[in-house]
Design a protein around this motif. Structure first.
Motif, mmCIF file in Angstrom:
data_model
loop_
_atom_site.group_PDB
_atom_site.id
_atom_site.type_symbol
_atom_site.label_atom_id
_atom_site.label_comp_id
_atom_site.label_asym_id
_atom_site.label_seq_id
_atom_site.Cartn_x
_atom_site.Cartn_y
_atom_site.Cartn_z
ATOM 1 N N VAL A 86 0.858 -1.184 0.000
ATOM 2 C CA VAL A 86 0.000 0.000 0.000
ATOM 3 C C VAL A 86 0.898 1.238 0.000
ATOM 4 C CG1 VAL A 86 -0.267 0.007 2.512
ATOM 5 C CG2 VAL A 86 -1.984 1.074 1.110
ATOM 6 N N SER A 87 0.549 2.196 -0.831
ATOM 7 C CA SER A 87 1.340 3.419 -0.945
ATOM 8 C C SER A 87 0.897 4.412 0.120
ATOM 9 C CB SER A 87 1.167 4.040 -2.327
ATOM 10 O OG SER A 87 1.747 5.329 -2.352
ATOM 11 N N ILE A 88 1.822 4.822 0.963
ATOM 12 C CA ILE A 88 1.484 5.780 2.009
ATOM 13 C C ILE A 88 1.275 7.181 1.441
ATOM 14 C CG2 ILE A 88 2.554 4.470 3.860
ATOM 15 C CD1 ILE A 88 4.968 6.345 3.711
ATOM 16 N N ASN A 89 1.652 7.383 0.192
ATOM 17 C CA ASN A 89 1.480 8.697 -0.436
ATOM 18 C C ASN A 89 0.219 8.813 -1.277
ATOM 19 O OD1 ASN A 89 3.673 10.130 0.579
ATOM 20 N ND2 ASN A 89 5.061 9.200 -0.896
ATOM 21 N N SER A 90 -0.416 7.708 -1.617
ATOM 22 C CA SER A 90 -1.595 7.823 -2.481
ATOM 23 C C SER A 90 -2.811 7.042 -1.987
ATOM 24 C CB SER A 90 -1.238 7.368 -3.903
ATOM 25 O OG SER A 90 -0.863 6.008 -3.900
ATOM 26 N N ALA A 91 -2.639 6.165 -1.015
ATOM 27 C CA ALA A 91 -3.759 5.345 -0.549
ATOM 28 C C ALA A 91 -4.753 6.155 0.271
ATOM 29 C CB ALA A 91 -3.235 4.185 0.288
ATOM 30 N N THR A 92 -5.996 5.766 0.201
ATOM 31 C CA THR A 92 -7.026 6.374 1.036
ATOM 32 C C THR A 92 -6.909 5.806 2.449
ATOM 33 O OG1 THR A 92 -8.639 4.642 0.569
ATOM 34 C CG2 THR A 92 -8.593 6.533 -0.944
ATOM 35 N N ALA A 93 -7.612 6.403 3.369
ATOM 36 C CA ALA A 93 -7.598 5.903 4.749
ATOM 37 C C ALA A 93 -8.121 4.472 4.805
ATOM 38 C CB ALA A 93 -8.418 6.821 5.647
ATOM 39 N N GLU A 94 -9.131 4.170 4.023
ATOM 40 C CA GLU A 94 -9.696 2.815 4.003
ATOM 41 C C GLU A 94 -8.686 1.811 3.482
ATOM 42 O OE1 GLU A 94 -11.267 5.540 2.762
ATOM 43 O OE2 GLU A 94 -12.860 5.734 4.250
ATOM 44 N N GLN A 95 -7.937 2.169 2.442
ATOM 45 C CA GLN A 95 -6.922 1.272 1.887
ATOM 46 C C GLN A 95 -5.782 1.073 2.878
ATOM 47 O OE1 GLN A 95 -6.211 3.488 -1.719
ATOM 48 N NE2 GLN A 95 -7.370 2.021 -2.963
ATOM 49 N N LEU A 96 -5.384 2.135 3.570
ATOM 50 C CA LEU A 96 -4.328 2.008 4.575
ATOM 51 C C LEU A 96 -4.772 1.088 5.711
ATOM 52 C CD1 LEU A 96 -3.106 5.710 4.736
ATOM 53 C CD2 LEU A 96 -1.762 3.752 3.963
ATOM 54 N N MET A 155 -2.684 -2.498 6.227
ATOM 55 C CA MET A 155 -1.661 -2.474 7.270
ATOM 56 C C MET A 155 -2.132 -3.216 8.511
ATOM 57 S SD MET A 155 -0.357 1.481 6.899
ATOM 58 C CE MET A 155 0.894 1.348 8.158
ATOM 59 N N ASN A 156 -1.223 -3.922 9.119
ATOM 60 C CA ASN A 156 -1.490 -4.673 10.339
ATOM 61 C C ASN A 156 -1.392 -3.745 11.545
ATOM 62 O OD1 ASN A 156 -1.824 -6.672 12.226
ATOM 63 N ND2 ASN A 156 0.176 -7.610 11.889
ATOM 64 N N GLY A 157 -2.441 -3.678 12.349
ATOM 65 C CA GLY A 157 -2.425 -2.848 13.546
ATOM 66 C C GLY A 157 -2.868 -1.419 13.315
ATOM 67 N N ILE A 158 -3.371 -1.132 12.126
ATOM 68 C CA ILE A 158 -3.842 0.209 11.788
ATOM 69 C C ILE A 158 -5.354 0.149 11.571
ATOM 70 C CG2 ILE A 158 -3.803 2.049 10.048
ATOM 71 C CD1 ILE A 158 -1.255 2.073 11.467
ATOM 72 N N GLY A 159 -6.057 0.915 12.366
ATOM 73 C CA GLY A 159 -7.492 1.037 12.177
ATOM 74 C C GLY A 159 -7.791 2.277 11.366
ATOM 75 N N LEU A 160 -9.058 2.529 11.194
ATOM 76 C CA LEU A 160 -9.465 3.668 10.370
ATOM 77 C C LEU A 160 -9.014 4.997 10.976
ATOM 78 C CD1 LEU A 160 -10.837 4.356 7.759
ATOM 79 C CD2 LEU A 160 -13.019 4.399 8.950
ATOM 80 N N LYS A 161 -9.008 5.101 12.304
ATOM 81 C CA LYS A 161 -8.627 6.363 12.949
ATOM 82 C C LYS A 161 -7.145 6.690 12.701
ATOM 83 C CE LYS A 161 -9.083 8.849 17.280
ATOM 84 N NZ LYS A 161 -9.617 8.831 18.642
ATOM 85 N N LYS A 162 -6.268 5.710 12.874
ATOM 86 C CA LYS A 162 -4.839 5.950 12.614
ATOM 87 C C LYS A 162 -4.585 6.170 11.130
ATOM 88 C CE LYS A 162 -2.748 3.612 16.545
ATOM 89 N NZ LYS A 162 -1.879 2.518 16.986
ATOM 90 N N ALA A 163 -5.323 5.453 10.290
ATOM 91 C CA ALA A 163 -5.173 5.632 8.846
ATOM 92 C C ALA A 163 -5.580 7.047 8.443
ATOM 93 C CB ALA A 163 -6.003 4.595 8.100
ATOM 94 N N GLN A 164 -6.641 7.558 9.054
ATOM 95 C CA GLN A 164 -7.057 8.932 8.775
ATOM 96 C C GLN A 164 -6.002 9.927 9.261
ATOM 97 O OE1 GLN A 164 -10.915 8.817 10.654
ATOM 98 N NE2 GLN A 164 -11.966 8.412 8.724
ATOM 99 N N ALA A 165 -5.323 9.604 10.356
ATOM 100 C CA ALA A 165 -4.247 10.476 10.846
ATOM 101 C C ALA A 165 -3.096 10.519 9.839
ATOM 102 C CB ALA A 165 -3.755 9.999 12.209
ATOM 103 N N ILE A 166 -2.799 9.389 9.218
ATOM 104 C CA ILE A 166 -1.742 9.341 8.198
ATOM 105 C C ILE A 166 -2.130 10.214 7.006
ATOM 106 C CG2 ILE A 166 -0.566 7.845 6.528
ATOM 107 C CD1 ILE A 166 -0.751 5.599 8.652
#
Length: 107
Positions: free
Chosen positions: A46-56, A60-71
């Motif tokens: 998964v690309s940390i520069n182009s993925a949506t929060a849902e894709q992140l 990713m293991n250990g990443i929920g929607l809240k942390k993904a939205q923070a990214i």
């Protein structure tokens, strides 16, 4: 007695062959399998520069929607990441989380 045993054996072999053939047909048609997968970048990364929060969150293991939205919020505020290690600057993301996901991430 021998005739019924032989019939049972034939039925068992016929059913086993049908199951085996069905399994091969499913294995040989990857286009059906690919269409049901979540659309993430190639090779399960998964690309940390182009993925949506849902894709992140999904990739990713250990990443929920809240942390993904923070990214995603961090990326929108400060621009694209230049190194995967830069994820440590996102609140709630630590070294252990990055190490756990290092093979799943790309820029």
């Amino acid at each position: 007695m021998v005739k019924s045993t032989f019939q049972a054996l034939c039925i068992t072999l016929a059913l086993g062959g049908a199951v085996y053939t069905t399994g091969l047909a499913a294995a040989e048609s990857p286009s059906e399998t690919q269409s049901t997968q979540v659309s993430t970048p190639q090779e399960g990364q998964v690309s940390i520069n182009s993925a949506t929060a849902e894709q992140l969150a999904a990739g990713m293991n250990g990443i929920g929607l809240k942390k993904a939205q923070a990214i995603v919020s961090y990326r929108e505020q400060y621009g694209p990441f230049t190194a995967i290690e830069q994820l440590k600057e996102v609140p709630g993301i630590g070294s252990a989380l990055i190490e756990r996901n290092s093979d799943r991430l790309k820029l």
